[in-house]
Design a protein around this motif. Sequence first.
Motif, PDB file in Angstrom:
ATOM      1  N   GLN A 137       0.812  -1.389  -0.108  1.00 14.36           N
ATOM      2  CA  GLN A 137       0.011   0.059  -0.163  1.00 14.36           C
ATOM      3  C   GLN A 137       1.053   1.226  -0.002  1.00 14.36           C
ATOM      4  O   GLN A 137       0.387   2.332  -0.233  1.00 14.36           O
ATOM      5  N   HIS A 138       2.097   1.045   0.256  1.00 14.19           N
ATOM      6  CA  HIS A 138       2.976   2.197   0.357  1.00 14.19           C
ATOM      7  C   HIS A 138       4.314   1.759  -0.294  1.00 14.19           C
ATOM      8  O   HIS A 138       4.751   0.787   0.124  1.00 14.19           O
ATOM      9  N   ILE A 139       4.816   2.870  -0.916  1.00 16.90           N
ATOM     10  CA  ILE A 139       6.549   2.730  -1.285  1.00 16.90           C
ATOM     11  C   ILE A 139       7.219   3.887  -1.275  1.00 16.90           C
ATOM     12  O   ILE A 139       6.865   4.896  -1.249  1.00 16.90           O
ATOM     13  N   SER A 140       8.520   3.436  -0.498  1.00 18.98           N
ATOM     14  CA  SER A 140       9.377   4.489  -0.239  1.00 18.98           C
ATOM     15  C   SER A 140      10.718   4.435  -1.122  1.00 18.98           C
ATOM     16  O   SER A 140      11.033   3.278  -1.169  1.00 18.98           O
ATOM     17  N   LEU A 146      11.035   8.183 -14.097  1.00 20.39           N
ATOM     18  CA  LEU A 146      10.325   6.771 -14.306  1.00 20.39           C
ATOM     19  C   LEU A 146       9.595   6.349 -13.002  1.00 20.39           C
ATOM     20  O   LEU A 146       8.415   5.752 -13.092  1.00 20.39           O
ATOM     21  N   LEU A 147      10.261   6.653 -11.898  1.00 16.73           N
ATOM     22  CA  LEU A 147       9.589   6.487 -10.456  1.00 16.73           C
ATOM     23  C   LEU A 147       8.170   6.928 -10.436  1.00 16.73           C
ATOM     24  O   LEU A 147       7.203   6.344 -10.118  1.00 16.73           O
ATOM     25  N   ARG A 148       8.228   8.441 -10.696  1.00 17.13           N
ATOM     26  CA  ARG A 148       6.837   8.869 -10.653  1.00 17.13           C
ATOM     27  C   ARG A 148       5.571   8.660 -11.630  1.00 17.13           C
ATOM     28  O   ARG A 148       4.661   8.340 -11.328  1.00 17.13           O
ATOM     29  N   GLU A 149       6.357   8.274 -12.807  1.00 18.52           N
ATOM     30  CA  GLU A 149       5.255   7.769 -13.945  1.00 18.52           C
ATOM     31  C   GLU A 149       4.763   6.555 -13.492  1.00 18.52           C
ATOM     32  O   GLU A 149       3.495   6.415 -13.651  1.00 18.52           O
ATOM     33  N   GLY A 207      -1.598   4.159  -9.259  1.00 18.48           N
ATOM     34  CA  GLY A 207      -2.632   4.397  -8.261  1.00 18.48           C
ATOM     35  C   GLY A 207      -2.094   4.929  -7.067  1.00 18.48           C
ATOM     36  O   GLY A 207      -2.702   5.142  -6.148  1.00 18.48           O
ATOM     37  N   PHE A 208      -0.737   4.991  -7.106  1.00 24.20           N
ATOM     38  CA  PHE A 208      -0.019   5.712  -5.883  1.00 24.20           C
ATOM     39  C   PHE A 208       0.170   7.319  -5.864  1.00 24.20           C
ATOM     40  O   PHE A 208       0.384   7.783  -7.035  1.00 24.20           O
ATOM     41  N   GLU A 209      -0.279   7.712  -4.756  1.00 22.77           N
ATOM     42  CA  GLU A 209      -0.225   9.176  -4.648  1.00 22.77           C
ATOM     43  C   GLU A 209       1.442   9.778  -4.229  1.00 22.77           C
ATOM     44  O   GLU A 209       1.630   8.912  -3.422  1.00 22.77           O
ATOM     45  N   HIS A 210       1.889  10.471  -4.858  1.00 24.45           N
ATOM     46  CA  HIS A 210       3.176  10.894  -4.598  1.00 24.45           C
ATOM     47  C   HIS A 210       3.201  12.277  -3.551  1.00 24.45           C
ATOM     48  O   HIS A 210       2.831  13.326  -3.845  1.00 24.45           O
ATOM     49  N   VAL A 260       8.507  13.947  -0.771  1.00 25.60           N
ATOM     50  CA  VAL A 260       9.501  13.739  -1.626  1.00 25.60           C
ATOM     51  C   VAL A 260       9.723  12.251  -1.921  1.00 25.60           C
ATOM     52  O   VAL A 260      10.089  11.874  -3.256  1.00 25.60           O
ATOM     53  N   SER A 261      10.030  11.327  -1.159  1.00 28.89           N
ATOM     54  CA  SER A 261      10.562  10.228  -1.286  1.00 28.89           C
ATOM     55  C   SER A 261       9.191   8.963  -0.888  1.00 28.89           C
ATOM     56  O   SER A 261       9.650   7.600  -0.944  1.00 28.89           O
ATOM     57  N   ASN A 262       8.091   9.500  -0.890  1.00 29.45           N
ATOM     58  CA  ASN A 262       7.122   8.523  -0.338  1.00 29.45           C
ATOM     59  C   ASN A 262       5.664   8.704  -1.282  1.00 29.45           C
ATOM     60  O   ASN A 262       5.030   9.576  -1.577  1.00 29.45           O
ATOM     61  N   PHE A 263       5.212   7.535  -1.554  1.00 29.97           N
ATOM     62  CA  PHE A 263       4.040   7.047  -2.427  1.00 29.97           C
ATOM     63  C   PHE A 263       3.111   6.020  -1.710  1.00 29.97           C
ATOM     64  O   PHE A 263       3.504   5.263  -1.127  1.00 29.97           O
ATOM     65  N   ALA A 264       1.881   6.577  -1.726  1.00 33.34           N
ATOM     66  CA  ALA A 264       0.984   5.711  -0.970  1.00 33.34           C
ATOM     67  C   ALA A 264      -0.522   5.611  -1.969  1.00 33.34           C
ATOM     68  O   ALA A 264      -0.862   6.523  -2.669  1.00 33.34           O
ATOM     69  N   ARG A 265      -1.087   4.386  -1.626  1.00 33.87           N
ATOM     70  CA  ARG A 265      -2.431   4.235  -2.186  1.00 33.87           C
ATOM     71  C   ARG A 265      -3.390   5.210  -1.140  1.00 33.87           C
ATOM     72  O   ARG A 265      -2.834   5.532  -0.054  1.00 33.87           O
TER      73      ARG A 265
END
Length: 366
Positions: free
Chosen positions: A182-185, A216-219, A225-228, A231-236
């Motif tokens: 559900q989350h990627i750092s 590429l990370l952001r794209e 479906g992850f929200e940026h 700076v280093s964290n993305f979450a559903r």
Amino acid sequence: MSGIYIHIPFCRQLCHYCDFHHSASLARKGEMIEAIRRELARRRDEVAPQSVETLYFGGGTPSVCTPGEIAPLVAQVQEQWAVDRFEEVTLEANPDDLTPGYLSALRDIGIDRLSIGVQSFHDRHLERMNRRHTARAAVEAVEAAHAAGFENLTIDLIYGLPGMTLREWQENLAQAVALPVQHISAYHLTVEPRTVFGKQGLAPVEETVSEQHFSLLRERLQSAGFEHYEVSNFARSGYRARHNSAYWLGAPYLGVGPSAHSYDGSRRRSWNVASNPLYLSGTPPEEELLTDTDLQNEYLMTRLRTAAGLSTAEFSARFGETETRRLETQCAVFEAAGDLFRTPAGWAIPPARWLISDYVISRLFR
């Protein structure tokens, strides 16, 4: 609200990029757990009862501890600060520690979020970083955690590793979004002088490579479906890291264990000695009182790391109209360059430009 951070300073193996305080010897682990318990008891009056909402076990590698060693710490925090229910209890873990039995026991003692140190799904990257798990073990660990009932999983990835191709980074991201997380750092490798990489003289990647990896990370994550949101964290949706988000909002927190930092939410910041023997001997924490300049710069540094950015009204209330006018003038310059934009509340750095956020923020410092 408040968060409690507990630093477990042990690892079975030292990673070549890591600059956090840790030890590869587990000989004094039991003694360290007891010392952390004593520190928790000693500092109970620094946090208001019923204000603790999150608990975070970081390191080091907290998963070197048995559930029987972690459980008393969870129970002590609950009892000391009258916690009816934590919003989030996170434990950082290495993939090869996460057996089905261990995962089940963690859930039984109240851990509801795991931060799994994957770093890469390519064995050659893992070997170069001196990680002790394989790519296959990382996939199996995440799947096992999901099967054990963990519904809030985050993984760490590293990009900007010299020699990592764009294709390999794309494959890492494809594997990450295919897993039940559900989350990627995702952190760009920084070569710190005290690390093995630093002592080896490892040269960082070129700026164009960093930009390609970041783009590429952001794209890839946003399309999945992850929200940026930082700076280093993305979450559903609904899965932002609650504990870490409190840091970026300036909330008070208590850090316990060697090298852990604390902040009272006002002016006092303190930190424990980054030495296991000295911590165990009872060396007291150091502390400082933040100046008005410190507070203003830290406000800019934390808020502008997030998608929400800073609130002009809040900034003005805290630091005055003169400083607000100065800030507005500076922000307008960066707005013209495309490095800042106006929000309904104030200012933010466009997420696509977060790779240079440190540069922008430092130029706004008082």
